[in-house]
Design a protein around this motif. Sequence first.
Motif, PDB file in Angstrom:
ATOM      1  N   SER A 121      -5.593   1.462 -11.443  1.00 50.13           N
ATOM      2  CA  SER A 121      -4.765   1.459 -12.650  1.00 50.13           C
ATOM      3  C   SER A 121      -5.016   2.722 -13.474  1.00 50.13           C
ATOM      4  O   SER A 121      -6.166   3.142 -13.658  1.00 50.13           O
ATOM      5  CB  SER A 121      -5.075   0.219 -13.484  1.00 50.13           C
ATOM      6  N   GLN A 122      -3.929   3.341 -13.942  1.00 52.41           N
ATOM      7  CA  GLN A 122      -4.021   4.553 -14.747  1.00 52.41           C
ATOM      8  C   GLN A 122      -3.359   4.297 -16.099  1.00 52.41           C
ATOM      9  O   GLN A 122      -2.537   3.385 -16.243  1.00 52.41           O
ATOM     10  CB  GLN A 122      -3.339   5.730 -14.041  1.00 52.41           C
ATOM     11  N   ASP A 123      -3.695   5.111 -17.099  1.00 51.22           N
ATOM     12  CA  ASP A 123      -3.157   4.880 -18.438  1.00 51.22           C
ATOM     13  C   ASP A 123      -1.937   5.732 -18.762  1.00 51.22           C
ATOM     14  O   ASP A 123      -1.436   5.707 -19.883  1.00 51.22           O
ATOM     15  CB  ASP A 123      -4.242   5.104 -19.496  1.00 51.22           C
ATOM     16  N   SER A 124      -1.444   6.505 -17.776  1.00 56.07           N
ATOM     17  CA  SER A 124      -0.243   7.310 -18.009  1.00 56.07           C
ATOM     18  C   SER A 124       0.444   7.592 -16.682  1.00 56.07           C
ATOM     19  O   SER A 124      -0.211   7.601 -15.628  1.00 56.07           O
ATOM     20  CB  SER A 124      -0.604   8.638 -18.694  1.00 56.07           C
ATOM     21  N   PRO A 125       1.756   7.839 -16.696  1.00 60.49           N
ATOM     22  CA  PRO A 125       2.465   8.163 -15.457  1.00 60.49           C
ATOM     23  C   PRO A 125       1.898   9.408 -14.777  1.00 60.49           C
ATOM     24  O   PRO A 125       1.804   9.465 -13.541  1.00 60.49           O
ATOM     25  CB  PRO A 125       3.904   8.392 -15.928  1.00 60.49           C
ATOM     26  N   GLU A 126       1.534  10.398 -15.559  1.00 62.29           N
ATOM     27  CA  GLU A 126       1.032  11.652 -14.997  1.00 62.29           C
ATOM     28  C   GLU A 126      -0.200  11.428 -14.123  1.00 62.29           C
ATOM     29  O   GLU A 126      -0.372  12.068 -13.083  1.00 62.29           O
ATOM     30  CB  GLU A 126       0.714  12.650 -16.113  1.00 62.29           C
ATOM     31  N   LYS A 127      -1.052  10.501 -14.549  1.00 61.67           N
ATOM     32  CA  LYS A 127      -2.288  10.274 -13.803  1.00 61.67           C
ATOM     33  C   LYS A 127      -2.034   9.600 -12.451  1.00 61.67           C
ATOM     34  O   LYS A 127      -2.819   9.766 -11.516  1.00 61.67           O
ATOM     35  CB  LYS A 127      -3.270   9.462 -14.646  1.00 61.67           C
ATOM     36  N   TYR A 128      -0.936   8.822 -12.352  1.00 55.81           N
ATOM     37  CA  TYR A 128      -0.619   8.227 -11.050  1.00 55.81           C
ATOM     38  C   TYR A 128      -0.280   9.307 -10.025  1.00 55.81           C
ATOM     39  O   TYR A 128      -0.541   9.143  -8.829  1.00 55.81           O
ATOM     40  CB  TYR A 128       0.539   7.227 -11.173  1.00 55.81           C
ATOM     41  N   GLU A 129       0.292  10.396 -10.484  1.00 55.19           N
ATOM     42  CA  GLU A 129       0.570  11.514  -9.584  1.00 55.19           C
ATOM     43  C   GLU A 129      -0.678  12.356  -9.369  1.00 55.19           C
ATOM     44  O   GLU A 129      -0.990  12.748  -8.243  1.00 55.19           O
ATOM     45  CB  GLU A 129       1.701  12.374 -10.151  1.00 55.19           C
ATOM     46  N   GLN A 130      -1.413  12.623 -10.449  1.00 58.05           N
ATOM     47  CA  GLN A 130      -2.606  13.460 -10.349  1.00 58.05           C
ATOM     48  C   GLN A 130      -3.696  12.803  -9.499  1.00 58.05           C
ATOM     49  O   GLN A 130      -4.412  13.473  -8.747  1.00 58.05           O
ATOM     50  CB  GLN A 130      -3.150  13.766 -11.750  1.00 58.05           C
TER      51      GLN A 130
ATOM     52  N   GLU B  36       3.589   2.985 -11.954  1.00 55.29           N
ATOM     53  CA  GLU B  36       3.239   3.404 -10.587  1.00 55.29           C
ATOM     54  C   GLU B  36       4.338   4.240  -9.930  1.00 55.29           C
ATOM     55  O   GLU B  36       4.086   4.987  -8.980  1.00 55.29           O
ATOM     56  CB  GLU B  36       2.971   2.186  -9.692  1.00 55.29           C
ATOM     57  N   SER B  37       5.567   4.122 -10.451  1.00 59.31           N
ATOM     58  CA  SER B  37       6.688   4.856  -9.850  1.00 59.31           C
ATOM     59  C   SER B  37       6.510   6.365  -9.940  1.00 59.31           C
ATOM     60  O   SER B  37       7.194   7.120  -9.246  1.00 59.31           O
ATOM     61  CB  SER B  37       8.012   4.462 -10.510  1.00 59.31           C
ATOM     62  N   ALA B  38       5.565   6.827 -10.785  1.00 60.30           N
ATOM     63  CA  ALA B  38       5.285   8.263 -10.859  1.00 60.30           C
ATOM     64  C   ALA B  38       4.763   8.799  -9.537  1.00 60.30           C
ATOM     65  O   ALA B  38       4.790  10.008  -9.293  1.00 60.30           O
ATOM     66  CB  ALA B  38       4.282   8.542 -11.980  1.00 60.30           C
ATOM     67  N   ALA B  39       4.292   7.897  -8.665  1.00 55.53           N
ATOM     68  CA  ALA B  39       3.807   8.304  -7.342  1.00 55.53           C
ATOM     69  C   ALA B  39       4.914   8.336  -6.300  1.00 55.53           C
ATOM     70  O   ALA B  39       4.648   8.628  -5.118  1.00 55.53           O
ATOM     71  CB  ALA B  39       2.696   7.359  -6.888  1.00 55.53           C
ATOM     72  N   SER B  40       6.148   8.083  -6.698  1.00 56.43           N
ATOM     73  CA  SER B  40       7.255   7.951  -5.745  1.00 56.43           C
ATOM     74  C   SER B  40       7.456   9.184  -4.879  1.00 56.43           C
ATOM     75  O   SER B  40       7.621   9.090  -3.651  1.00 56.43           O
ATOM     76  CB  SER B  40       8.564   7.646  -6.487  1.00 56.43           C
ATOM     77  N   LEU B  41       7.480  10.352  -5.497  1.00 58.62           N
ATOM     78  CA  LEU B  41       7.788  11.561  -4.737  1.00 58.62           C
ATOM     79  C   LEU B  41       6.699  11.873  -3.721  1.00 58.62           C
ATOM     80  O   LEU B  41       6.995  12.357  -2.617  1.00 58.62           O
ATOM     81  CB  LEU B  41       8.006  12.742  -5.683  1.00 58.62           C
TER      82      LEU B  41
END
Length: 285
Positions: free
Chosen positions: A46-55, A83-88
């Motif tokens: 679990s991350q606290d921001s969309p950016e961190k799901y990608e990072q 979690e959708s920030a990891a889509s790409l």
Amino acid sequence: MNLIALGRTAIGVARGFANYPQYDIYTISTTEEVPIDLASHYRLASQDSPEKYEQEYPTHELEEFLAPVRGETIFIVSGFDLESAASLRLLQFLTSRSQVRVIYVQPDMSAAAQVCKLMDNTVRGVLQQYARSGAFKGLVMISIPTARAMLGDVPIMQYETKAAELIASTVHMINVFDRTVPIYSDNFKLCDAVRIFTIGISNLETDEEKLFFPLDNIREKVYYYSIKKESIENDGTLMNKIINKTHAKVSSEEENNNRAGFSVYASEYDEDYVYLIAGTSAAQQ
């Protein structure tokens, strides 16, 4: 066929596909428990921001988890989930080894937090750009509120389940028809430029159509007529009725250079069913 669901909203829709043994289901989310029986599940940190799901994307672990995925694949995602920030990152891996079609799920955004609304706009916009560029086979857009409205009166305890089942059954039947030789077809082919879609159901008798997303600038439609055998064998008016319905759609939308095609399939059911795909080349707001 593989089916991969990223995030809680997407997994909610994927539950409807658990009724069909044709799908190998993989779920990815921050929940620890396996959300669907017989599905393979990967727990994201679990991350606290969309950016961190990608990072903090766990490249090695997810590639190992999805190693069995080959061939035709459906990827379900909703920008409502962080979690959708990891889509790409996921799509980059999946498209390198399989033929991917993306289903984008938009839930009721009226009470959503601002970050979820921003994520929905961002993810939906980026996926449309990728779809139009040909990065994957196509983007199918589905609105959960629209699907719920199509259900009519349903007990509260069954609301989410029935919406997922309606979406899954419609997608599944179109998949089945695309792999079945029709008893008749006008051999209609979708234009390569049309890569953004929604699905729907129709009524042969009333011409009523219900789409799962309010798609703008529709350019092409494909109708799948599932007709009971008795009608196919005995109804002399059936063919003209189907042809006239299709031609009427083309004629009514002629000013926009729209096209429509159809195929007819024999059904073991006691009722006739009509499914459709509607497509556009235009980005949706």
